[in-house]
Design a protein around this motif. Structure first.
Motif, PDB file in Angstrom:
ATOM      1  N   GLU A  94       0.826  -1.203   0.000  1.00 17.66           N
ATOM      2  CA  GLU A  94       0.000   0.000   0.000  1.00 17.66           C
ATOM      3  C   GLU A  94       0.867   1.262   0.000  1.00 17.66           C
ATOM      4  N   LYS A  97       2.269   1.767  -3.380  1.00 19.99           N
ATOM      5  CA  LYS A  97       1.267   2.314  -4.299  1.00 19.99           C
ATOM      6  C   LYS A  97       1.128   3.816  -4.106  1.00 19.99           C
ATOM      7  N   LYS A  98       1.054   4.244  -2.834  1.00 20.35           N
ATOM      8  CA  LYS A  98       0.935   5.670  -2.543  1.00 20.35           C
ATOM      9  C   LYS A  98       2.169   6.424  -3.036  1.00 20.35           C
ATOM     10  N   ARG A  99       3.329   5.834  -2.820  1.00 19.36           N
ATOM     11  CA  ARG A  99       4.571   6.459  -3.271  1.00 19.36           C
ATOM     12  C   ARG A  99       4.582   6.592  -4.789  1.00 19.36           C
ATOM     13  N   LYS A 101       1.981   6.824  -6.754  1.00 14.27           N
ATOM     14  CA  LYS A 101       1.042   7.887  -7.127  1.00 14.27           C
ATOM     15  C   LYS A 101       1.655   9.257  -6.895  1.00 14.27           C
TER      16      LYS A 101
END
Length: 183
Positions: A94, A97-99, A101
Motif C-alpha cells: 500500500e 502504491k501511494k509512493r 502515485k
C-alpha cells in the motif's frame, strides 16, 4: 500388461526389449510404492509407540509431553510471525502504491513546470500571484516527496536488512536517493 498379452509367435527382439522396459518401469513403481508404504508403516508404529508412552506415568512421558508442548508453541509462534509478515507486506504494498502515485503526480507537475519554463511568453503573461501559487504548490509537493523518500530510506536502513545484497532493495534505495526537484 502381462506376458500373456504377447503370444510366443509374436515375440521378437524389438517386442522383447519393449516388454523388458515396461516391466522395469513396473518394478520401479512397485519399489517406490513399497518404500512409501514402509515409511508410512514406520511412522504409524512410531506414533503408536509415542502415544502408548504418553499414557504411562513416567519421566519419559513427561519429557515427550513437554517436547510436544514446546513444538506446538513454536508452530503457533511461526504461524503468528507469518501472519504478521503478510500484514506488513500488505502495508508495504500500500505504501509503495501511494509512493508511486505521489511520484507520478510530482513528475507530472515538474513536466508542466518545464513546459512553462520553455515557453517564457507564458511567464511574462502570467501575473506574479498565479506564479507564486504554482511555485508554492510545487515546492510543497517536492518537500512531501522528499520526506517520503527519507522515511523509506530510514525504514529500509532501520530494518537491519542488508539492502546491498538484494538487487531490488538496492535499486529502491538508490532511487530514493534522487531528489525529485532534479527530475
Amino acid at each position: 500388461m502381462s506376458i500373456e498379452d504377447f503370444p510366443p509367435e509374436n515375440i521378437s527382439k524389438e517386442n522383447m526389449t519393449e516388454i523388458i522396459a515396461h516391466f522395469e518401469k513396473e518394478i520401479e513403481k512397485l519399489k517406490v510404492a513399497h518404500h512409501n508404504k514402509s515409511l508410512l508403516l514406520r511412522r504409524m508404529q512410531l506414533y503408536d509407540a509415542i502415544r502408548n508412552k504418553l499414557f504411562e506415568n513416567s519421566t519419559e512421558s513427561k519429557l515427550i509431553y513437554e517436547s510436544m508442548e514446546h513444538s506446538t508453541g513454536l508452530c503457533s509462534y511461526i504461524l503468528k510471525s507469518q501472519k504478521e509478515t503478510l500484514a506488513l507486506e500488505d502495508k508495504l504494498i500500500e505504501v509503495r502504491k501511494k509512493r508511486l502515485k505521489l511520484k507520478e503526480t510530482c513528475t507530472q507537475i515538474l513536466m508542466e513546470l518545464r513546459a512553462l519554463k520553455e515557453n517564457e511568453r507564458n511567464f511574462d503573461q502570467m501575473d506574479n500571484q498565479k506564479f507564486s501559487k504554482i511555485n508554492a504548490y510545487i515546492s510543497k509537493e517536492i518537500d512531501i516527496v522528499t520526506v517520503i523518500q527519507n522515511v523509506f530510506q530510514r525504514l529500509i536502513l532501520g530494518s537491519c536488512i542488508n539492502w546491498a545484497e538484494d538487487p531490488k532493495l538496492k535499486e529502491v534505495v538508490l532511487k530514493l536517493g534522487k531528489n525529485p526537484a532534479c527530475f
